[in-house]
Design an enzyme around this catalytic site. Structure first.
Site, short mmCIF file in Angstrom:
data_model
loop_
_atom_site.label_atom_id
_atom_site.label_comp_id
_atom_site.label_asym_id
_atom_site.label_seq_id
_atom_site.Cartn_x
_atom_site.Cartn_y
_atom_site.Cartn_z
N GLY A 60 -37.64 0.57 3.40
CA GLY A 60 -38.56 1.04 2.45
C GLY A 60 -39.22 -0.32 2.24
O GLY A 60 -39.64 -0.23 0.64
N ARG A 61 -39.08 -1.50 2.19
CA ARG A 61 -39.53 -2.63 1.23
C ARG A 61 -40.95 -3.11 1.66
O ARG A 61 -41.23 -3.33 0.37
CB ARG A 61 -38.70 -3.77 1.60
CG ARG A 61 -37.48 -3.81 2.01
CD ARG A 61 -36.13 -5.32 1.90
NE ARG A 61 -34.79 -4.75 1.76
CZ ARG A 61 -34.47 -4.73 3.58
NH1 ARG A 61 -34.24 -5.27 3.82
NH2 ARG A 61 -32.53 -4.86 2.71
N PHE B 258 -33.31 -4.98 -6.77
CA PHE B 258 -32.71 -4.08 -6.08
C PHE B 258 -33.63 -3.85 -4.94
O PHE B 258 -34.53 -5.01 -4.29
CB PHE B 258 -33.50 -2.67 -6.89
CG PHE B 258 -35.25 -2.43 -7.01
CD1 PHE B 258 -36.09 -3.15 -6.57
CD2 PHE B 258 -35.80 -1.51 -8.25
CE1 PHE B 258 -37.59 -2.65 -6.73
CE2 PHE B 258 -37.09 -0.87 -7.82
CZ PHE B 258 -38.46 -2.04 -7.10
N GLU B 259 -33.29 -2.99 -4.04
CA GLU B 259 -33.75 -2.67 -2.49
C GLU B 259 -33.20 -3.96 -2.15
O GLU B 259 -34.06 -4.79 -1.01
CB GLU B 259 -35.45 -2.89 -2.47
CG GLU B 259 -35.74 -1.78 -2.90
CD GLU B 259 -36.60 -1.04 -2.37
OE1 GLU B 259 -36.98 -1.52 -0.69
OE2 GLU B 259 -37.95 0.11 -2.39
N GLY B 260 -32.05 -4.34 -2.59
CA GLY B 260 -31.41 -5.71 -1.94
C GLY B 260 -32.62 -7.33 -2.53
O GLY B 260 -33.30 -7.01 -2.70
#
Lengths: 637, 433
Positions: free
Chosen positions: A303-304, A425-427
């Protein structure tokens, strides 16, 4: 061992070739998917996989027309109808806006067409992301819905699951949410407390637990939930493993807390979600029972990449607004834009936006290639670079705007608040740096292992090769990885930058080798080293992306390609020196340690530590002398 | 020059002998650890002296039983109401200078005053030391020519001057400009007191903050507070909690028939609690002690609750679960590790010890008291009820316990009214035992 001693160059090449052959030979039988194209991983070995990144990926004319068809109405909608300020104030996206988004099909951008989605390619998705990100709250809502929320169903779902859920999700009738984070568990999968137990009739799982900070938690009716289940091992022991479930709100027992009050992206809905004896049918297990960890990792990794283009879209809009201000505000009878310090800020913003855009579309292009290429490192690099650049650029833009940047009546402070979440977010960027560095090092380590073993066993040829390589490096041989020249991939106007990239890649691979020698497995604990490795790699990827894109622009003859060349050259120079600094930091500690161990050697000439620490000083002198003789002979020939 | 050296050497030897003899009889009042190092440095240049104090014995060495009056002793008895403070001390010194215009016997007086300083509670007062130095006649003892400087000019006076500085050093008093001015006036630049002064100036600044675990200068008098301080001092974990398991019964209210309740104070950190919770009940744990801990001039005793180190085969190896970190690999699958070539650590022999679960300080060191501590610990550590506890109490707490029963209960008040000699005697006994 035909290439021993005298034919050093060919020997080195032959050795690399051998290693490669051995590597591919050993791995091929294990491989199930087509060969993974790992541009970033190869950088760790000092190689630039040219065919992956040159020429810059293009879309066909049909696709371009298609994109433009979509982009037009969406852009119109976002600029005319979305009131970001109101969304931010009220902390809610109005229903009519959501309805319009649904009717535009933006809830199913990557859902395949047979399930009612738009079926966009990654590149087109990235392009649309540029526009959607004009309002960060909407962008986050949509991303939580489709980049992670329903991604699990696309990636790991069975046909029935896809057919059952995707159409409604694509139309926006159902909103999806991704439930992984728990009060005690962020990136630590072992501490997940939510539990799913199989009912006695073996038809249901009973889900209990609570999840926090779930985007769309209040809106969603379909959740991807990760919970611990008991799994019987192959050897009969019972273990707790993570399993992914598709949970509908109608299953009952799901309550969501009140929306959290956040610093930025206030319009997106973030809340706690509690599951209390929720009965989930066995058919709704996503992937295998006990295979939830892999599902979660794949979803997160996939998703990144889109963040790069999204941030670039936002930044371009911000540059537009800031430039308008700088060109109209007068001080001392001059526009702000005439001052050098202001111009510098715009240069920085333009450069960062250009680089992140290039990186994002390069990655999207790689992902769109046939097969299922593994670009998770690249995607993570795009995410880290773009989020940090966003924060920096927004801050600079606010500086240009002066006081009005700080006022709530203007949109700028909202953009600042919104962009802060990108680093988290997202890691978080820290954790992604670890991922980038460790994944690459793992790859490099596998291949170098054989050579390192030989070195440690004292294989004379390997030592000679390594030492001679070092000597040639220290003699200042220019590195040529074939980016420039007659049939080079990079346009001659960026020859210098290409050389810089080659030089950096070469030095980087040497450093990686030394680091692996020095730390071995324990490098996992050396986070400060890993951070620098990741930073260098991100810079290298950025350099490649801009060189590739600017070269294409010149050759195709795009408008303003001279500006692109300028931006590319500026970035490459900056990144080159940053890399040199980081590399020297990584090497310096090595040198210091080296001196501590052998205080007698006052010279700074030090090849690989492992080689020379065995040899006594006279032997070192002899070896040096011999090598010089050999090299002299070679150069005379 | 060699002749001069020989003389110095001879002098050093004789002083060395004197020092050896005198150590048996006198002892300098040590403060804490810090003075040791400068003392050694000081000695190294002048002559090889053992750790003898520079305050020579008073002329009459018989002490303890009948105390003969030192000269000028009467000056310190003149205080009208018996108050012993800075003012009366200053008064005594001023009386001496007033009535003794020719300063006869000033060296004896200064030695006496130095001994009296503790009683008056002025041993840390720089102004008083300067006042004492001021008693010396000025300009008289300054060397006039090179031979004066080579040979010890007015040795008795110089030694007296050094003694003043020595006492300052022992109490950690930093000399100031005035001290320097006085010393140059009295002994001149090239003199031993001046040398000592310069060294003090050099090293005091360096040693001032050398202790990474500083102890407050004035220790609390209450044994409970003192124990609290000592436990905090020993425990590295800042999140550790001090618990008072039993307050001491006030001594006034109870008479001898009542069993006195000694204080019990313990400390335990969350990590220690967790370790105790994981302890295998099959292995016993031990209460050991008492061990001594010095806080400045006070000695306190503590006990520890500890277990033996597990044998290597029983230790659980902490392994990294396969599916742990969602974002990055927690371990690399490389075929090689760091080999001995790449091991840059110092070669240190580390002795692994078993875990310590808690520390306590109690007023009494018997098993009954410590059992109460264990009972108190059980409230916060339920597992302790299932683990056998073995009391391994040593009858004597190391070298110090044999002779110093008086120190077992550390003196709660500074030894006011006690003579310096008595202190010295006590220390001397300790050092002999």
């Amino acid at each position: 061992m035909s290439g021993c001693g005298l034919f050093l160059r060919s020997a080195a090449a032959a050795r690399l070739g051998r290693a490669r052959v051995a590597f591919t030979a050993s791995r091929r039988p294990l491989r199930t998917s087509p060969p993974s194209q790992a541009f970033a991983k190869e950088l760790f070995l000092g190689k630039i996989e040219k065919k992956e990144v040159f020429p810059f990926p293009e879309v066909s004319q049909d696709e371009l027309n298609e994109i433009n068809q979509f982009v037009g109405p969406v852009e119109k909608f976002f600029t005319e109808e979305v009131d970001s300020q109101k969304i931010d104030r009220e902390g809610k996206i109005p229903n009519e806006t959501l309805e319009k988004l649904k009717s535009l099909g933006l809830f199913g951008m990557q859902v395949p067409e047979e399930y009612g989605g738009l079926g966009l390619s990654n590149t087109m998705y990235a392009r649309l992301g540029e526009i959607i990100s004009l309002d960060c709250s909407i962008a986050v809502t949509l991303a939580a819905h489709q980049a992670i929320g329903l991604k699990g169903i696309i990636l790991a779902g069975s046909e029935e699951q896809k057919a059952r859920y995707l159409p409604k999700l694509a139309s926006g009738e159902h909103v999806a949410a991704f439930c992984l984070t728990e009060p005690a568990s962020g990136s630590d999968a072992a501490s997940i407390r939510t539990r799913a137990t199989l009912s006695e009739d073996k038809k249901h799982y009973v889900l209990n637990g609570s999840k926090v900070w779930i985007t769309n938690g209040g809106l969603a009716s379909v959740f991807t939930v990760f919970a611990k289940t008991e799994v019987v091992d192959s050897n009969g022991s019972v273990k707790d493993k993570v399993t992914a479930f598709i949970v509908e709100r109608d299953f009952g027992g799901i309550t969501s807390g009140k929306p959290e009050d956040k610093l930025g992206i206030r319009g997106s809905n973030t809340c706690e979600v509690h599951f209390e004896n929720t009965r989930v049918p066995v058919e709704n297990v996503l992937g295998e029972v006990g295979g939830g960890f892999k599902v979660a990792m794949n979803i997160l990794n996939s998703g990144r990449f889109s963040m790069g283009s999204a941030v670039a879209g936002m930044l371009k809009k911000l540059i537009e607004m800031t430039a308008e201000y700088a060109c109209t505000r007068k001080q001392f009878n001059r526009n702000l834009s005439e001052f050098g310090l202001i111009q510098e800020k715009f240069a920085l913003m333009a450069q960062k936006a250009y680089v992140m855009e290039s990186m994002a579309y390069l990655t999207a292009g790689m992902l769109d290639q046939p097969g299922f290429p593994d670009c998770s490192i690249e995607a993570a690099m795009v995410k880290v670079f773009s989020s940090e650049a966003a924060w920096q650029c927004v801050s600079e833009a606010l500086q240009v705007l002066g006081g009005s940047g700080y006022m709530r009546d203007y949109p700028y402070e909202r953009i600042l608040r919104d962009s802060r979440i990108l680093l988290i977010f997202e890691g978080t960027n820290e954790i992604l740096r670890m991922y980038i560095a460790l994944t690459g090092l793992q790859h490099a380590g596998r291949i170098l292992t054989a050579r390192v073993k030989q070195l440690k066993q004292g294989n004379v040829t390997t030592i000679m090769e390594t030492v001679s390589q070092r000597v040639r490096d220290s003699l200042g041989r220019t590195v040529d990885l074939g980016l420039t020249g007659k049939l080079g991939a990079v346009h001659p106007s960026m020859e210098d930058s290409a050389h810089k990239l080659e030089q950096n890649v070469h030095d980087f691979s040497r450093t990686v080798e030394t680091l692996l020698l020095r730390f071995g497995k324990t490098i996992v604990e050396e986070q400060l080293v890993l951070k620098r490795v990741a930073n260098i790699l991100i810079n290298l990827y950025g350099m490649t992306a801009v060189l590739s894109r600017a070269s294409r622009s010149i050759r195709v003859g795009l408008q303003n390609h001279d500006h692109e060349v300028l931006l590319a050259n500026i970035f490459c120079t900056e990144a080159y020196y940053q890399n040199l600094f980081a590399l020297s930091q990584l090497d310096k500690s090595d040198q210091r340690r080296q001196e501590r161990r052998t205080p007698r050697s006052s010279e700074h000439w030090h090849p690989t530590p492992t080689v020379l620490t065995w040899l006594s000083p006279p032997a070192v002198g002899m070896t040096k002398w011999l090598l010089q003789q050999i090299l002299r002979k070679i150069s005379m020939n | 020059m060699s002749w001069a050296q020989a003389i110095l050497l001879a002098r050093g030897l004789s002083r060395g002998w004197g020092g050896i003899c005198s150590t048996a009889l006198t002892g300098a009042p040590f403060s804490q650890v810090t003075p040791q190092a400068p003392r050694g440095l000081h000695c190294s240049t002048a002559a090889h002296q053992p750790d003898s104090p520079l305050v020579p014995r008073p002329p009459e060495p018989q002490r303890g039983l009948v105390k003969a009056l030192a000269p000028h002793e009467e000056l310190f008895r003149q205080a009208p109401d018996g108050v012993r403070d800075k003012a009366s001390f200053v008064q005594a010194v001023q009386n001496f200078t007033q009535y003794n215009v020719h300063k006869r016997g000033h060296v004896d007086f200064i030695y006496l005053a130095l001994r009296k300083m503790r009683e008056y509670g002025v041993e840390r007062d720089l102004a008083i030391y300067n006042l004492l130095l001021d008693i010396f006649p000025k300009e008289v003892f300054r060397p006039r020519n090179i031979f004066h400087s080579i040979f010890l000019h007015y040795p008795r006076q110089q030694e007296c001057g050094i003694a003043v500085l020595e006492q300052m050093e022992n109490h950690g008093v930093m000399p100031n400009k005035e001290t320097e001015f006085l010393l140059t006036q009295i002994f001149g630049r090239k003199s031993y007191p001046m040398l000592k002064f310069v060294r003090m100036k050099l090293w005091f600044t360096r040693f001032k903050n050398i202790n990474p675990f500083p102890v407050p200068r004035d220790l609390p008098q209450d044994p409970v507070d003192l124990a609290r301080l000592a436990l905090r001092h020993m425990e590295p974990d800042l999140s550790a909690r001090v618990t008072v398991y039993q307050m001491p019964l006030s001594k006034d209210s109870t008479d001898a028939t009542d069993p006195t309740e000694p204080h019990i104070i313990g400390i335990q950190s969350p990590d220690q609690q967790a370790a105790l919770a994981h302890h295998d009940p099959a292995h016993p744990i031990f209460v050991e002690g008492p061990f001594s801990l010095w806080l400045r001039d006070k000695c306190v005793y503590y006990h520890i609750l500890r277990a033996d180190l597990l044998p290597p085969e029983e230790r659980e190896v902490e392994e990294i679960p396969e599916e742990w970190n969602l974002y990055y690999p927690m371990q690399l699958d490389l075929a090689y590790g760091r080999s001995s070539w790449d091991d840059y650590e110092f070669n240190i022999d580390e002795v692994e010890e078993g875990p310590v679960f808690a520390i306590c300080m109690a007023g009494a060191h018997d098993q009954a008291t410590l059992a109460k501590w264990i009972q108190g610990l059980q409230e916060t550590n339920p597992t302790l009820a299932r683990i056998p506890v073995v009391f391994r109490l040593s009858p004597s707490s190391g070298e110090l316990l044999a002779s110093s029963s008086g120190l077992e209960e550390p003196p709660l008040t500074p030894p006011e009214g006690r003579e310096e000699e008595e202190n010295n005697q006590q220390r001397q006994q300790q050092s002999q035992s």
